[in-house]
Design a protein around this motif. Sequence first.
Motif, PDB file in Angstrom:
ATOM      1  N   ARG A 211       0.761  -1.149   0.025  1.00  0.00           N
ATOM      2  CA  ARG A 211       0.169  -0.035   0.063  1.00  0.00           C
ATOM      3  C   ARG A 211       0.836   1.253   0.090  1.00  0.00           C
ATOM      4  O   ARG A 211       0.469   2.035  -0.617  1.00  0.00           O
ATOM      5  N   GLU A 212       1.843   1.109   0.710  1.00  0.00           N
ATOM      6  CA  GLU A 212       2.861   2.359   0.808  1.00  0.00           C
ATOM      7  C   GLU A 212       3.420   2.444  -0.393  1.00  0.00           C
ATOM      8  O   GLU A 212       3.517   3.701  -1.156  1.00  0.00           O
ATOM      9  N   VAL A 213       3.926   1.351  -0.954  1.00  0.00           N
ATOM     10  CA  VAL A 213       4.719   1.705  -2.461  1.00  0.00           C
ATOM     11  C   VAL A 213       3.703   2.256  -3.396  1.00  0.00           C
ATOM     12  O   VAL A 213       4.115   3.099  -4.350  1.00  0.00           O
ATOM     13  N   LEU A 214       2.583   1.775  -3.432  1.00  0.00           N
ATOM     14  CA  LEU A 214       1.754   2.010  -4.604  1.00  0.00           C
ATOM     15  C   LEU A 214       0.737   3.381  -4.218  1.00  0.00           C
ATOM     16  O   LEU A 214       0.629   4.018  -5.050  1.00  0.00           O
ATOM     17  N   ARG A 241      -4.521 -11.959  -3.125  1.00  0.00           N
ATOM     18  CA  ARG A 241      -5.644 -11.140  -2.504  1.00  0.00           C
ATOM     19  C   ARG A 241      -5.195 -10.615  -1.139  1.00  0.00           C
ATOM     20  O   ARG A 241      -5.528  -9.606  -0.494  1.00  0.00           O
ATOM     21  N   ALA A 242      -4.389 -11.651  -0.292  1.00  0.00           N
ATOM     22  CA  ALA A 242      -3.966 -11.259   0.792  1.00  0.00           C
ATOM     23  C   ALA A 242      -2.800  -9.894   0.919  1.00  0.00           C
ATOM     24  O   ALA A 242      -3.111  -9.149   1.404  1.00  0.00           O
ATOM     25  N   ALA A 243      -1.827 -10.043  -0.387  1.00  0.00           N
ATOM     26  CA  ALA A 243      -0.989  -8.527  -0.161  1.00  0.00           C
ATOM     27  C   ALA A 243      -2.036  -7.545  -0.872  1.00  0.00           C
ATOM     28  O   ALA A 243      -1.278  -6.555  -0.542  1.00  0.00           O
ATOM     29  N   ALA A 244      -2.992  -7.835  -1.379  1.00  0.00           N
ATOM     30  CA  ALA A 244      -3.642  -6.649  -1.785  1.00  0.00           C
ATOM     31  C   ALA A 244      -4.553  -6.141  -0.985  1.00  0.00           C
ATOM     32  O   ALA A 244      -5.384  -5.121  -1.307  1.00  0.00           O
ATOM     33  N   SER A 245      -4.967  -6.719   0.022  1.00  0.00           N
ATOM     34  CA  SER A 245      -5.900  -6.322   1.285  1.00  0.00           C
ATOM     35  C   SER A 245      -6.071  -5.111   1.724  1.00  0.00           C
ATOM     36  O   SER A 245      -6.819  -4.837   2.129  1.00  0.00           O
ATOM     37  N   LYS A 246      -4.618  -4.186   1.656  1.00  0.00           N
ATOM     38  CA  LYS A 246      -4.866  -2.857   1.955  1.00  0.00           C
ATOM     39  C   LYS A 246      -4.831  -1.875   0.876  1.00  0.00           C
ATOM     40  O   LYS A 246      -4.912  -0.534   1.192  1.00  0.00           O
ATOM     41  N   LEU A 247      -4.971  -2.168  -0.378  1.00  0.00           N
ATOM     42  CA  LEU A 247      -5.074  -1.480  -1.604  1.00  0.00           C
ATOM     43  C   LEU A 247      -6.323  -0.781  -1.598  1.00  0.00           C
ATOM     44  O   LEU A 247      -7.374  -1.138  -1.313  1.00  0.00           O
TER      45      LEU A 247
END
Length: 247
Positions: A211-214, A241-247
Motif C-alpha cells: 500500500r505504501e509503495v503504490l 488477495r492477501a497482499a492486496a488487502s490494504k489497497l
Amino acid sequence: MGLADAEPNVSVFDDAESLARAAAERFAELARESVAERGLFTVALSGGSTPRRIYELLAGEGLRGSVDWRGVHVFFGDERMVPPDSAESNYRMASEALLSKVEIPPENVHRIEGVGDAAANASAYESEMRVLFGDAGWPRLDLVLLGMGDDGHTASLFPGTAALNEQSLWVAPNWVEKLGAWRVTLTAPVINAARHVIFLITGAGKAERLREVLKGERDPARLPSQLIRPSDGTLEWFVDRAAASKL
Ligand code: 6PG
C-alpha cells in the motif's frame, strides 16, 4: 499527469497458485512473442521464494513445449554472495525449478558469480550482458521479474543502500547493512529500460508495504520498489488477495 503517475496496473489473484499460473502463462506468451519478433527473449529472473512455483509451472507439461527455449537468454535480477549450490543461491533455485528441465542451451544461462569479490562479480556480469546487448545506452531486457521484500526492497536494492543512486553501472555490488552481507544487483536504470516488468507479490505480510509503495508518498530511499518506473515499457503488479488487502 505523466504516465509514471498513472494508476498502477495491478492484477489481483485469489491465491498464490492462481497468481503463479497467470505469471507463468504471461512469461510464456512474452517469450513466444519476442522469439517470433526478434529471434530471442531476454529475461531477468527474480530470486526469493515467490517465483519458484512460476518456474515449476513453466517447466511443466503444459507450458514447457510452448516456448522455443533455444531463443531464451536467462539473466538474474540479483544474487547473494554464496556458491551456486547453496540453498541461498537464486541461480540454484531457478536451475532446480526450471533451467535444468527445459532445453535451454547452457550458454544462454547467465549466472551472477556469488563467490569472491562482489564488485568484481558485478563488473564481470555487466561485461557478460554487454556481449549480448552491446554498448549503446541501457540494455533492453524483454522481461524483468521482480519480487518485493516486506521492507520494500526489490532485486537487491535495499532501503538506504548505495546502489539505489546508481546512474551509470548496469550491475552494482551493494552492501546491505541489515543483512551484514554484499549482494550483486541489476540497477534501477537497467530495470527501467526493460520492455516489460512484472512484480510478483503474495502474502498478508506484504500488504501494508505494498500500500505504501503504490499509494503512499514517494520516498524511494525508504521504499526502493518505487524506483521501478519503466521509461518505455510496461509495469504490471501481480498480487494475491492477501497482499492486496490494504489497497
Ligand atoms: C532475493 C530477491 C528479492 C526478492 C524479495 C522477495 O534474492 O532475495 O531477488 O528481491 O524478490 O526479497 O522475496 P520473496 O518472494 O521470498 O518474499
